[in-house]
Write an enzyme that holds these catalytic residues in place. Sequence first.
Site, PDB file in Angstrom:
ATOM      1  N   ASP A   1      -2.278   6.178  -3.328  1.00 31.90           N
ATOM      2  CA  ASP A   1      -1.169   5.500  -2.665  1.00 31.90           C
ATOM      3  C   ASP A   1      -0.727   4.347  -3.580  1.00 31.90           C
ATOM      4  O   ASP A   1      -1.199   4.232  -4.710  1.00 31.90           O
ATOM      5  CB  ASP A   1      -1.585   5.025  -1.263  1.00 31.90           C
ATOM      6  CG  ASP A   1      -2.679   3.978  -1.312  1.00 31.90           C
ATOM      7  OD1 ASP A   1      -3.460   3.988  -2.288  1.00 31.90           O
ATOM      8  OD2 ASP A   1      -2.760   3.153  -0.394  1.00 31.90           O
TER       9      ASP A   1
ATOM     10  N   ASP B   1      -1.257   1.138  -3.878  1.00 28.65           N
ATOM     11  CA  ASP B   1      -2.196   0.156  -4.434  1.00 28.65           C
ATOM     12  C   ASP B   1      -3.529   0.782  -4.829  1.00 28.65           C
ATOM     13  O   ASP B   1      -4.506   0.070  -5.085  1.00 28.65           O
ATOM     14  CB  ASP B   1      -2.396  -1.030  -3.481  1.00 28.65           C
ATOM     15  CG  ASP B   1      -3.019  -0.609  -2.152  1.00 28.65           C
ATOM     16  OD1 ASP B   1      -2.895   0.573  -1.775  1.00 28.65           O
ATOM     17  OD2 ASP B   1      -3.636  -1.461  -1.490  1.00 28.65           O
TER      18      ASP B   1
ATOM     19  N   ASP C   1      -5.993   2.313  -3.465  1.00 32.53           N
ATOM     20  CA  ASP C   1      -7.284   2.274  -2.777  1.00 32.53           C
ATOM     21  C   ASP C   1      -7.598   3.628  -2.147  1.00 32.53           C
ATOM     22  O   ASP C   1      -8.734   3.925  -1.834  1.00 32.53           O
ATOM     23  CB  ASP C   1      -7.399   1.111  -1.769  1.00 32.53           C
ATOM     24  CG  ASP C   1      -6.287   1.065  -0.753  1.00 32.53           C
ATOM     25  OD1 ASP C   1      -5.383   1.917  -0.791  1.00 32.53           O
ATOM     26  OD2 ASP C   1      -6.322   0.151   0.104  1.00 32.53           O
TER      27      ASP C   1
ATOM     28  N   SER D   1       0.811  -1.214   0.000  1.00 30.09           N
ATOM     29  CA  SER D   1       0.000   0.000   0.000  1.00 30.09           C
ATOM     30  C   SER D   1       0.848   1.270   0.000  1.00 30.09           C
ATOM     31  O   SER D   1       1.556   1.532  -0.951  1.00 30.09           O
ATOM     32  CB  SER D   1      -0.953  -0.059   1.193  1.00 30.09           C
ATOM     33  OG  SER D   1      -1.810   1.035   1.196  1.00 30.09           O
TER      34      SER D   1
HETATM   35 MG    MG Z   1      -3.548   1.416   0.093  1.00 33.20          MG
END
Ligand code: MG
Length: 453
Positions: A238, A240, A242, A96
């Site tokens: 960020d 990844d 999300d 992440s």
């Molecule tokens: Mg993330």
Amino acid sequence: MRLFGTDGVRGVVNEDLKPEFVVRLALAIASYFGSGSSILVGRDARAGSELIQDIVMGVLASSGLRVYDAGLTPTPALQYNVKERGFDGGVMVTASHNPPQYSGIKVVLSDGIEAPREVEEEIEKIFLEERFRRVSWRELRHRKTLVDDVNEFYVDGVMRLVDTGKLKKSFRVVVDPANNVGALTTPKLLRALGARVLTVNGDLTHQPYREPEPTQENLEYLSSIVRDVKADFAVAHDGDADRAIFIDNLGRYMPGDRSATLLCKHIITNRRDNLPRRVVTAVSSSTMIEDLLREYGVEVVWVRVGSIVIARTMKSLGAMAGFEENGGFMYAPHQMVRDGAMTTALMLELLGSEGVPLSELYDRLPKRYLIKTKVPLKDKNLVNDVIGKILLSYGGYRNITIDGVKVIGPDFWFLVRPSGTEPLIRIFVEADSEGKANEILKDLLRITSEVLK
Ligand code: MG
């Protein structure tokens, strides 16, 4: 022994996340799901994630699971595919927002939501006791199958929820996916919605140009790009993708609870989804959401810090949305997980619906002054004494004690809570004026040092 942190297993590749550790963890995950389960496995673009994905897929297959390879994909895209396409679960290899040397493993259940703590504990138990369920070579019929359209399927899913009739103007948007997997979905989505897109840090083969965490300090350069190209807004993800953090047309960084408050209001007044008027957020978010949405009959449910708690609470109670103050926003009709591309699409729809610049919407929010600080904590047992003393001192105000203590007054709120990962007490104070915020902070520091000394 606890392997899973607040958001999966994380560590520096080849230091904490050594191959032999990953093999055992993957054996435990495989044993939890059981032979014959179908699992979708994806990864982010960090240097170490590919080798970890390879190990995970090999081990799952060796345990008789059906392994589907999602390749490079954002976490919410993997989660959406798991939920909508009937997989028994998913594994996402990502760290992440952590620095580039990190990677991690996150387990997703068939509803697309990260596994709750009880499931993680079960996997940890299997890991420690080495109760691995192995299968005979005769059962190893399944090879891994490459799924080619995970990212397209996700973008199409977001597109279907957008009211394109509201997008009369072509917006100019800067996208910064931190040289990671958000580059595979968000620019495509925005172009399909008619926006003119400028992507920076979109090359997945580069080492990250910026730290993957979309904080104000890490995004200063993005503010100047927004002003240079006269964009309507910028969105930063960020690692990844999300999380979605927005920079307004004047180049101002918007904390995630501010953008979330605007989006929740948009969902109620413009989208009119037929969903329970309930929003779930962590105690670290501003009480602004309550103040603004009270008149629409919205109930705000405060929960412990951590996105999995928010998601699982949304699912059990029913809710229209959920969010974290770090830019994680969950829109229930799409999926109850943090969802960078869906959040970006909602922002575009909000601007189309309101017909005014984002800066104007931002300025309509109440002006609040926020201070965040931390105090070292040598003895964890003293946290309850600190909380007890604060409750005595602020007894006349409403308080929430599910995660540290949050006290809510007429023109301020504060949160004092122990960090989940470090020996620290975190303090957030928000007030109508800088003077008031500093006055409360001084008082909290006095109480804390009296107990800790
Ligand atoms: Mg993330």
